[in-house]
Design a protein around this motif. Sequence first.
Motif, PDB file in Angstrom:
ATOM      1  N   ASP A 199      -3.742   4.941  -9.522  1.00  0.00           N
ATOM      2  CA  ASP A 199      -4.995   5.946  -8.783  1.00  0.00           C
ATOM      3  C   ASP A 199      -6.705   5.454  -9.301  1.00  0.00           C
ATOM      4  N   LEU A 200      -6.463   4.956 -10.744  1.00  0.00           N
ATOM      5  CA  LEU A 200      -7.401   3.826 -10.564  1.00  0.00           C
ATOM      6  C   LEU A 200      -7.534   2.943  -9.909  1.00  0.00           C
ATOM      7  N   ALA A 201      -6.946   2.239  -9.903  1.00  0.00           N
ATOM      8  CA  ALA A 201      -7.352   1.040  -8.421  1.00  0.00           C
ATOM      9  C   ALA A 201      -7.755   1.561  -7.654  1.00  0.00           C
ATOM     10  N   ARG A 202      -7.460   2.259  -7.116  1.00  0.00           N
ATOM     11  CA  ARG A 202      -7.712   2.774  -5.962  1.00  0.00           C
ATOM     12  C   ARG A 202      -9.022   3.726  -6.109  1.00  0.00           C
ATOM     13  N   ARG A 203      -9.286   4.209  -7.394  1.00  0.00           N
ATOM     14  CA  ARG A 203     -10.836   4.556  -7.108  1.00  0.00           C
ATOM     15  C   ARG A 203     -11.894   3.267  -7.617  1.00  0.00           C
ATOM     16  N   LEU A 204     -11.118   1.846  -8.209  1.00  0.00           N
ATOM     17  CA  LEU A 204     -12.635   0.894  -8.332  1.00  0.00           C
ATOM     18  C   LEU A 204     -12.482   0.880  -7.067  1.00  0.00           C
ATOM     19  N   TYR A 212      -8.350  -3.244  -3.788  1.00  0.00           N
ATOM     20  CA  TYR A 212      -7.660  -2.125  -2.288  1.00  0.00           C
ATOM     21  C   TYR A 212      -6.038  -3.021  -2.566  1.00  0.00           C
ATOM     22  N   GLU A 213      -6.094  -4.515  -2.862  1.00  0.00           N
ATOM     23  CA  GLU A 213      -4.441  -5.085  -2.085  1.00  0.00           C
ATOM     24  C   GLU A 213      -3.912  -4.437  -3.324  1.00  0.00           C
ATOM     25  N   GLN A 214      -5.086  -4.427  -5.244  1.00  0.00           N
ATOM     26  CA  GLN A 214      -3.543  -3.980  -6.293  1.00  0.00           C
ATOM     27  C   GLN A 214      -3.463  -2.966  -6.236  1.00  0.00           C
ATOM     28  N   ALA A 215      -4.299  -1.789  -6.079  1.00  0.00           N
ATOM     29  CA  ALA A 215      -4.116  -0.476  -5.494  1.00  0.00           C
ATOM     30  C   ALA A 215      -2.710  -0.325  -4.437  1.00  0.00           C
ATOM     31  N   ALA A 216      -2.473  -0.674  -3.399  1.00  0.00           N
ATOM     32  CA  ALA A 216      -1.301  -1.354  -3.384  1.00  0.00           C
ATOM     33  C   ALA A 216      -0.145  -1.617  -3.519  1.00  0.00           C
TER      34      ALA A 216
END
Length: 931
Positions: A463-468, A485-489
């Motif tokens: 959630d934090l990666a997506r928001r960031l 975005y790649e980290q969120a994935a």
Amino acid sequence: MTASVDISAREAEVLALVGEHLTNAEIAARLFISVRTVESHVSSLLRKLAVPDRRALALSAAASASAPIDRATRPAPVLPAPLTSFVGRTRERAELAEMIRRERQVTAVGPGGVGKTRLALAVAAEVADEFPDGVWFVDLVPITGSHLGPVADAVGLALGLGEQPGRGMDQSVLAALADRRVLLVLDNCEHVLDGVAPFIEQVLAECPRVTVLATSRARLMVPFERACPVPPMSLAGDGASDAVELFMDRAAAGGWPPNHALREQIAEFCQGLDGMALAIELAAARWTTLGLDGLTDGLSDQLRMLAGGARTDDRHRSVRAALDWSHALLDTDDQVLLRRVSVFTKSFTTKAAAEVVGVGKGSVADGLARLSEQSLLVVLATPAGTRYRALETIRQYGSEKLAEAGELNEVRSLHLQWCLAQADDLAAVAGEWRARFDAVADDLRAALAWAAERPELGAQAYDLARRLAELTFTRHLIGESQQRYEQAAALAADADTAPMLRQAAAVAGCRMRGDDMYRLNREAADAALAAGDTAGAATDLATAAANSYRFASKFVRTLPPGEGGGLVARARELAGDDPRAGVAMALAEAGRVLTEAFEATEGLSGGAVAEAVAHAERAVALARRAGNPLAESAALDTLSGALSWAGDPFAVADTARRRAALLAAVPHGPIAAHELIDALGEATEAGLGVGDLQGARGWARQLADHPMLAEVGHRATGPLLVTDALAGNVDEVLTRSTRFLDAWQRAGCPAGSALGPAAAGVEMIHGLRGDDDARREWATVLGRLDPPTEQAYGYRAVFDAILLLHNGDVRSARERMAAEPDEVWRSVTWLWLHWYVALRAEVAVLGGYPDANELVAQARTVVAGNPVAGAIVERAAALLDDRPERLLAVAAAFDAAGCHYQSARTKAFAGGDASGLAELALAPMVVRRAP
């Protein structure tokens, strides 16, 4: 009385004690000398002072000032001699010296290791001549008691005073300093505040000519105190800073002076140490063993790296020792607060600290104030209120204490929850939020790094990666946005992986990173398949193929033949009747048809073009029916490309305008931004192709100002440079070309045909100005951007022809444009066809070539509806027919179209009026016409 008498330092001490009515035995015991020696000194004093007896000698002593600090009778112990040179701090030295001259009590305040003592010593030496009765240095570190007595004892010892029966040392000091003009330097007061404060207050009250300079990590809080904050060493970004000078000086002492070429890198390293003098000195001492790369690697663990060094003061043997000293002075509650706020990477508010520390806001506010008073936190006044920040070494120290206390996971979890709430708040805020984001961005990153390593926190980390990722994209940090975005994935559950990769691909497109875009689309397809979304996988595969055709200029790697077709075939197997996949496949098919036909033949066949147009129109219809404006934008882009190869530039321009207008109403986001950036560039080119210079400049202006292109300023400004060059906006070209060149060089001087027209336009403008040196420089740039074979026709032929005709070199211009447009269709189709055929006609007329009439007639047909190219043809026709009166109307047409150079050129033809060219700061035009 004694000032004019030559008495020794020892005699002065004996005299003072006689004045205290001590016996010879008592004096001998006090001064550790024999009674016979005291008798000898008393006899000498009776003789020198011409007094009859001991009683008169005592009266004489009482009438004179205390001898131990009389400069005429004894040398002052003054200041300890520094073992190393004092570096920098010109401003701080001047400010502190001026404060000492104005105020009676000044406290140099700052954290341990910032350089308070060295600054105080340097300033005390500088002002010493202004204190005729001496400058005295007292180190309070050895004191163990916190009451007034030990402080007075230390000062008395430094002044050379001894104990006297019935009188405390504080009274002896006050008596000795009563009427003396003295500067008293009290060093390291922070651990004896309860004793030093009343002592200084007594001195100031009873010794009106004494000035006190104290150094402390906390203010003394006495009346009349004037605090002088001692900041870290200056950290100018260009390497010219006190911090760098200190590092260079101390590192050179090891026998291996740093290369001056490393100054900027050393400046960055010193910034990582927050400019703390002790940290810089300790790091410089390890220069010869670690080098700059080793020191830089150690920034993440400064307390370990900045250890060692033989120093007389144990506190300064390492940064850790200095911080241990400060930490030990705190009460338990403040120690808890210091270690818990260490989770904040940068600055924070009282409210934020209360949420993370887990205690009441009021208690936290008091504690933060105390930590700031101890110089363990920096107070920052901002428009939004007061913020606090721990210097990096102090923050790392607090983190160690947090781990030692077993509170690390608990407090970091609270910090993570706070960061998630901050990210949600920022996402919901409209308007200007940049300052708010910048204030918490580093904390969001730190919390994400911690949570990402803990599987049990995977959902929160995602959630934090997506928001960031979203926030950094909005903040125009698009390189980081793609990474997030790649980290969120990587952190997402299966169903969320593909959407994150699609967003990452779009951000890569905004960055002009075609290879990344292609890779991420392929990875999104794999993720969609893994999640059971076959239609989504089909869409991703078809999109990867379509983008490889649409954005080929953004790719470094050339895809192997047939790879795109293979992706489309696989997508067809997976798509079913999904409308999203249908749009993507239609786009990919249109791109495939055009690309394969383009690569396989010398000219596109009518059938291939018609097939591509049909696929693109079908995609437009499908996207519109599905209510998907982003897919419709992609379809309109593909349709524009097909129409350009069909030779219909006006249809291309109309389609490009439709696309840009469609995207204007689409909500902001990576995919929308990527489409808009491409649409603005396409609309600019299409406008130039049909002579809409003013419209093209408007689109190009939007593109140049688009915040997403901040990383690639050369690409952002390129279309505007082309537009201004063709329009003859000389000043704008000269100004903007500097930004273009700087950005291109910062990017590593990438090659690419998309950049060639801008460099050619700038080269032409310098040629029109007669600046051959600058023209040659830009010709070199152009050679690095585009291979000569790609420059032969199209944009380079157009810009070359304009310059050659300006200089009257009609023959070379004829050679430059000898090829028929159909023979060089790859270069002239799309943007340059109208310009090419119009200038060919003018060349033929000015050269008196036999095909002039034919070329003028052909050009009229081709450029019909293009105000600029049409005016060039009409000018050629007027010259061909020898009808100069028609030229003024042509010049007016150029003015109406915003083409200033061609207007000035036409007026010069009409009556030899070159004023328009001079106003544009261009060289005179050479007019050569065949008879």
